[in-house]
Design a protein around this motif. Structure first.
Motif, PDB file in Angstrom:
ATOM      1  N   ILE A   1      15.257  11.457  28.124  1.00 13.26           N
ATOM      2  CA  ILE A   1      14.001  10.715  28.115  1.00 13.26           C
ATOM      3  C   ILE A   1      13.723  10.244  26.695  1.00 13.26           C
ATOM      4  O   ILE A   1      14.009  10.953  25.717  1.00 13.26           O
ATOM      5  N   ARG A   2      13.223   9.031  26.566  1.00 12.35           N
ATOM      6  CA  ARG A   2      12.848   8.514  25.256  1.00 12.35           C
ATOM      7  C   ARG A   2      11.558   7.719  25.392  1.00 12.35           C
ATOM      8  O   ARG A   2      11.258   7.160  26.452  1.00 12.35           O
ATOM      9  N   ALA A   3      10.799   7.672  24.302  1.00 12.91           N
ATOM     10  CA  ALA A   3       9.515   6.986  24.305  1.00 12.91           C
ATOM     11  C   ALA A   3       9.286   6.340  22.945  1.00 12.91           C
ATOM     12  O   ALA A   3       9.872   6.731  21.937  1.00 12.91           O
ATOM     13  N   GLY A   4       8.426   5.335  22.957  1.00 11.11           N
ATOM     14  CA  GLY A   4       8.104   4.606  21.731  1.00 11.11           C
ATOM     15  C   GLY A   4       8.301   3.122  21.955  1.00 11.11           C
ATOM     16  O   GLY A   4       7.915   2.572  22.986  1.00 11.11           O
TER      17      GLY A   4
ATOM     18  N   TRP B   1      12.358  -1.427  16.775  1.00 16.13           N
ATOM     19  CA  TRP B   1      12.381  -0.316  17.717  1.00 16.13           C
ATOM     20  C   TRP B   1      12.027   0.967  16.973  1.00 16.13           C
ATOM     21  O   TRP B   1      12.227   1.078  15.772  1.00 16.13           O
ATOM     22  N   ALA B   2      11.475   1.921  17.703  1.00 18.34           N
ATOM     23  CA  ALA B   2      11.114   3.216  17.136  1.00 18.34           C
ATOM     24  C   ALA B   2      11.021   4.200  18.291  1.00 18.34           C
ATOM     25  O   ALA B   2      10.211   4.017  19.202  1.00 18.34           O
ATOM     26  N   ILE B   3      11.853   5.247  18.283  1.00 22.83           N
ATOM     27  CA  ILE B   3      11.948   6.123  19.453  1.00 22.83           C
ATOM     28  C   ILE B   3      11.898   7.599  19.080  1.00 22.83           C
ATOM     29  O   ILE B   3      12.266   7.998  17.969  1.00 22.83           O
ATOM     30  N   VAL B   4      11.434   8.371  20.025  1.00 23.35           N
ATOM     31  CA  VAL B   4      11.638   9.820  20.068  1.00 23.35           C
ATOM     32  C   VAL B   4      12.457  10.079  21.330  1.00 23.35           C
ATOM     33  O   VAL B   4      12.070   9.661  22.422  1.00 23.35           O
TER      34      VAL B   4
END
Length: 398
Positions: free
Chosen positions: A102-105, A89-92
């Protein structure tokens, strides 16, 4: 109707390693699996196998309402994983308020009670989570999506609160994965391609006014999902014919109802799910020759109890029924229902804050959930109907 018995959510806190405001953590585990009889359930378990391990390293940084993080992960589970390190996993992440973020990646998939905490071995006594819902062979498929998510917690005052999550993205798939074999378990012909256009869904959990009780619903759908399969068939009078056949559906739906109640040293849980889709079968550029209807139901009951600061025990009953019905594919073609009953009991011992060991015994009734693949043939007629499985595991966390 089937229910599920719960997993402990008591977390053992570990001090993270921090460098320049970046927090590092990780774990490594090694296990052993062996069962009676001839069924190879999670690898070469009939002969006993140490090909059962996981390891990861993660890092995260946060400031104010922003957070970024990532985890590299590797595993070996029988034929799957092959000890390759992947981006798990890898998120901003930006959480504007309690009720909206809100998160994305590469984002963890919200599914059921425990899918987002698969790596936290310290919070449960089980070596294997109930495989009806949390099939270990599908980890690379179920754990995360490439896309985005909105989430939040809505305060309902005296009625508790609601946790919501909604996501959209994609799940990359490989023909050497456990997911490939799971979705290709009707006849043992190899897939040459498998994938989907998109995945979407979400979860809604109600944290009730009753302390320790939460209930929820999770949904996910795969859009334009399917595979191309390489077939070799003896068709008189032509002899052996080789060709590609597709198996596609506009939408593959998954539903999961969940409930958990934690009180004192006890935790109980229940989950029941369904998967359904109508696959069109045919040869590319030709009119579909038939329909394969899939309707799977599954669920489990679990209970755990912490005996003291070091020892925790648990038990569950898990059930799976996989059903496939063909229409106009081949006259008289019948797929038997694949059923498995799994009765498990386990114990976890915390040696210290970083080391733990687990041992678990299973009695399995029914020949379902065993993959029959071209590389590992296990036809239904040759499977044992009942057998015992022993699982053991040691984990180091930091």
């Amino acid at each position: 109707m089937l229910f599920v018995l719960g997993l402990s959510t008591t977390n053992t806190s570990l001090a993270a390693v921090t460098w320049k405001n970046i927090q590092f953590g990780g774990f490594a585990s090694q296990g052993f699996l062996v069962n009676t009889g001839n069924n190879d359930y999670l690898g070469d378990t009939s002969g006993g196998t140490f090909d059962f391990r996981e390891y990861a390293l993660n890092a995260s940084w946060s400031k104010g309402k922003f957070r970024v993080g990532a985890q590299g992960f590797g595993q070996r589970l029988g034929n799957y994983g092959d000890d390759k390190i992947v981006l798990d996993w890898a998120i901003v992440d930006y959480q504007a308020t309690q009720w909206f973020g809100i998160r994305a990646g590469r984002v963890k998939m919200p599914r059921g009670l425990y899918n987002e905490a698969l790596d936290v071995d310290s919070v449960r006594p089980f070596v294997l989570l109930p495989q009806s819902v949390y099939d270990a062979r599908l980890r690379d498929f179920n754990s995360a999506i490439n896309g985005g998510m909105i989430y939040g917690n809505i305060n309902l005052r005296r009625f508790g609160s609601l946790d919501y999550k909604a996501f959209y993205g994609d799940i990359p798939m490989s023909t050497d994965s456990g997911a490939n074999d799971y979705f290709n378990n009707d006849v043992p012909y190899p897939n040459v391609k498998i994938g989907m256009d998109a995945v979407y869904g979400g979860s809604l959990f109600w944290n009730t006014p009753k302390s320790g009780l939460r209930v929820g619903y999770s949904y996910s759908a795969f859009q334009d999902f399917g595979a191309d399969r390489f077939l070799t068939m003896d068709i008189p009078p032509y002899g052996l014919i080789q060709f590609i056949m597709y198996r596609n559906t506009d939408r593959y739906d998954r539903h999961l109802l969940s409930a958990e109640y934690a009180t004192g040293d006890w935790t109980f849980a229940a989950e029941i799910g369904q998967e359904e889709a109508d696959f069109l079968i045919g040869i590319p550029a030709e009119v579909p020759t038939g329909i394969l209807a899939v309707d799977n139901i599954y669920g489990y009951l679990s209970a755990t109890r912490r005996i003291n600061d070091r020892l925790e025990i648990g038990a569950y009953y898990s059930y799976t029924k996989e059903q496939q019905t063909s229409v106009n594919i081949v006259d008289g073609l019948i797929f038997p229902d694949l059923i498995q009953h799994d009765f498990a009991i386990s114990a976890k011992y915390d040696i210290n804050e970083r080391w733990l060991v687990k041992v678990e015994g299973h009695y399995l009734d029914g020949a379902g959930k065993i993959f029959d693949t071209p590389s590992w043939p296990q036809p239904l007629a040759k499977r044992d109907e009942s057998w015992f499985l022993l699982a053991a595991k040691a984990t180091f966390s930091f």
